[in-house]
Scaffold this active site. Sequence first.
Site, PDB file in Angstrom:
ATOM      1  N   LYS A 144      -9.306 -55.002  -5.570  1.00  0.00           N
ATOM      2  CA  LYS A 144     -11.327 -54.441  -4.978  1.00  0.00           C
ATOM      3  C   LYS A 144     -11.574 -54.489  -3.809  1.00  0.00           C
ATOM      4  O   LYS A 144     -11.708 -55.242  -3.359  1.00  0.00           O
ATOM      5  CB  LYS A 144     -11.286 -55.494  -6.274  1.00  0.00           C
TER       6      LYS A 144
HETATM    7  P1  NAD Z   1     -20.677 -46.153 -13.086  1.00  0.00           P
HETATM    8  O1  NAD Z   1     -21.915 -46.416 -11.559  1.00  0.00           O
HETATM    9  O2  NAD Z   1     -20.569 -45.058 -13.474  1.00  0.00           O
HETATM   10  O3  NAD Z   1     -21.870 -46.719 -13.912  1.00  0.00           O
HETATM   11  C1  NAD Z   1     -22.720 -48.249 -14.311  1.00  0.00           C
HETATM   12  C2  NAD Z   1     -23.255 -48.358 -14.961  1.00  0.00           C
HETATM   13  O4  NAD Z   1     -24.413 -49.444 -15.019  1.00  0.00           O
HETATM   14  C3  NAD Z   1     -24.902 -47.179 -14.988  1.00  0.00           C
HETATM   15  O5  NAD Z   1     -25.349 -46.991 -16.185  1.00  0.00           O
HETATM   16  C4  NAD Z   1     -25.775 -48.270 -14.369  1.00  0.00           C
HETATM   17  O6  NAD Z   1     -27.589 -47.964 -14.436  1.00  0.00           O
HETATM   18  C5  NAD Z   1     -26.062 -49.474 -14.769  1.00  0.00           C
HETATM   19  N1  NAD Z   1     -26.660 -50.417 -14.744  1.00  0.00           N
HETATM   20  C6  NAD Z   1     -26.025 -51.391 -13.247  1.00  0.00           C
HETATM   21  N2  NAD Z   1     -26.161 -51.985 -12.943  1.00  0.00           N
HETATM   22  C7  NAD Z   1     -27.320 -52.637 -14.301  1.00  0.00           C
HETATM   23  C8  NAD Z   1     -27.934 -53.945 -14.950  1.00  0.00           C
HETATM   24  N3  NAD Z   1     -28.155 -54.945 -13.712  1.00  0.00           N
HETATM   25  N4  NAD Z   1     -28.196 -53.574 -16.070  1.00  0.00           N
HETATM   26  C9  NAD Z   1     -27.688 -52.597 -16.742  1.00  0.00           C
HETATM   27  N5  NAD Z   1     -27.466 -52.028 -16.598  1.00  0.00           N
HETATM   28  C10 NAD Z   1     -27.088 -51.732 -15.296  1.00  0.00           C
HETATM   29  O7  NAD Z   1     -19.779 -48.007 -12.944  1.00  0.00           O
HETATM   30  P2  NAD Z   1     -18.486 -47.053 -14.321  1.00  0.00           P
HETATM   31  O8  NAD Z   1     -17.466 -46.782 -13.579  1.00  0.00           O
HETATM   32  O9  NAD Z   1     -19.393 -46.800 -15.514  1.00  0.00           O
HETATM   33  O10 NAD Z   1     -17.961 -48.860 -13.840  1.00  0.00           O
HETATM   34  C11 NAD Z   1     -18.941 -49.576 -15.290  1.00  0.00           C
HETATM   35  C12 NAD Z   1     -18.377 -50.319 -15.390  1.00  0.00           C
HETATM   36  O11 NAD Z   1     -16.765 -50.473 -16.010  1.00  0.00           O
HETATM   37  C13 NAD Z   1     -18.041 -52.039 -14.827  1.00  0.00           C
HETATM   38  O12 NAD Z   1     -18.182 -53.005 -14.800  1.00  0.00           O
HETATM   39  C14 NAD Z   1     -16.369 -51.230 -13.854  1.00  0.00           C
HETATM   40  O13 NAD Z   1     -15.942 -52.857 -12.622  1.00  0.00           O
HETATM   41  C15 NAD Z   1     -15.750 -51.046 -14.907  1.00  0.00           C
HETATM   42  N6  NAD Z   1     -14.083 -50.528 -14.428  1.00  0.00           N
HETATM   43  C16 NAD Z   1     -14.910 -49.205 -14.933  1.00  0.00           C
HETATM   44  C17 NAD Z   1     -13.730 -48.422 -14.471  1.00  0.00           C
HETATM   45  C18 NAD Z   1     -14.217 -46.674 -14.527  1.00  0.00           C
HETATM   46  O14 NAD Z   1     -12.685 -46.302 -14.257  1.00  0.00           O
HETATM   47  N7  NAD Z   1     -14.771 -46.173 -13.624  1.00  0.00           N
HETATM   48  C19 NAD Z   1     -12.540 -48.862 -15.322  1.00  0.00           C
HETATM   49  C20 NAD Z   1     -12.535 -50.232 -15.423  1.00  0.00           C
HETATM   50  C21 NAD Z   1     -13.763 -50.392 -15.309  1.00  0.00           C
END
Ligand code: NAD
Length: 439
Positions: free
Chosen positions: A125
């Site tokens: 990561k």
């Molecule tokens: P993203 O950047 O597309 O979305 C993140 C979201 O979280 C946004 O809507 C943002 O506004 C919101 N956010 C940010 N800070 C915040 C806060 N303090 N309180 C509430 N909301 C907040 O990211 P993503 O890819 O959707 O990732 C979201 C989560 O999923 C993360 O924990 C990431 O590690 C995990 N994840 C993502 C993937 C992937 O394929 N993208 C895979 C596995 C896990």
Amino acid sequence: MQLNASLDEHLSQIPEGLASEPTENLFKLAENQLERAFKVVNVDESVREILSQPKNEIIIHFPVKLSNGKTQLFKGYRVQHNNILGPYKGGIRFHQDVYLDECKALASWMTWKCALQNLPFGGGKGGVKFNPQQYSIQDLEHITRRFTHALGTNIGPEWDVPAPDVGTNAQIMDWMMDTFSNIVNMSDKQSVKRVVTGKSTVCGGSAGREEATGRGIVHCITEWAKENRFNLAGSSMIVQGFGNVGSNTAKILSRMGVSVLAVGDQTGYWVHPEGFNPYKLSEYARANSGLDGYPGGQRITRDEFFSTKCDIFVPAALELQLCAHEAEALQCKVVVEGANGPTNLEAEDILLRRGIPVVPDILANSGGVVVSYYEWLQNKRSEMWDIDDVRQKLEMRMTSTYQLVSEKARYLRVDMRTAAYAIALERLQEVYSRRGVWP
Ligand code: NAD
């Protein structure tokens, strides 16, 4: 390999910029989860020792000349936790709160996630500590390219394969791939495309990668519903975070008749008793860098959001959002972790005591890395699979792994997280016991 880590080790104990949020150290949470799993699974002392820390912690500072003429120094990270099963694999995060122990925790979760899904990958990561919303598209490109250049051969198609995470997307992956392909020998340009996954389809990405994490979460919810004879049609959910993971989960579930009652992000929380349109909401959040100002629903407080009565809660924002206070407040039947590490141990204990199961991150959001693996394979074989093929393969893998975890939990009489860890650790233990520790 650890570059320039001493100051960061000190700072990493204090998650900066999270003043209004939980200040628990994320790597401590990962360590505590692992300790729980060690209690129910036979893992040699030497293997425990190896798995307790990442193999490499890389910290780099790189300058970028911005479009305003100024030069800014950025701090980037790449943590490589374990590669006994294959190349390190894991996301790249662009966020102002990225810190070393966060990357360590997230990298270790990738090791367990890949082992649980039986993928030939290890865990990694990384990220860059800055707020991407404050930079122009040209600056984002320069930051991405300069970061990729600074990482150099610390990443590679058979060594360490990044993917999108919070604050990054297919465009960022395209720039990473393009930059990397320009620092290798000319004859390797084509074969290194799989140095990153989550690229756009025109640049070698897989059909279905963008929606994959959300789709995987939905398969877990479907399995949970079958197990509990629960009818999803007509049920309700609340989602925290409406980026890639939150919005795709909500869109797919809404097509199955689940209404999205409440949503929220760092700009605030909203409720809509008749249910939001997740397509419009997602378009709005993308265009406005958040949900603030969405013309629909009523604004509520964060506390009101967590106590909204619903069937399913999907945390899909950042880590450590679900602590004791939120766990006591939740009025749902199941928590399905879209985000990595959203629930701390105290909250998990409270939820389990209250009879609310938690489908853990390393299972629930593993659809992303599963389709990343498909992308990596397609690039390696110069193939392009169609979307139905990808979706079908993903569904089979998600449902069978869910069932495996569920059976293990029943067999060991433990919660689903501990069961998922147990399966992953048993696989890693088996490989270590056959390969041994060199020399
Ligand atoms: P993203 O950047 O597309 O979305 C993140 C979201 O979280 C946004 O809507 C943002 O506004 C919101 N956010 C940010 N800070 C915040 C806060 N303090 N309180 C509430 N909301 C907040 O990211 P993503 O890819 O959707 O990732 C979201 C989560 O999923 C993360 O924990 C990431 O590690 C995990 N994840 C993502 C993937 C992937 O394929 N993208 C895979 C596995 C896990």
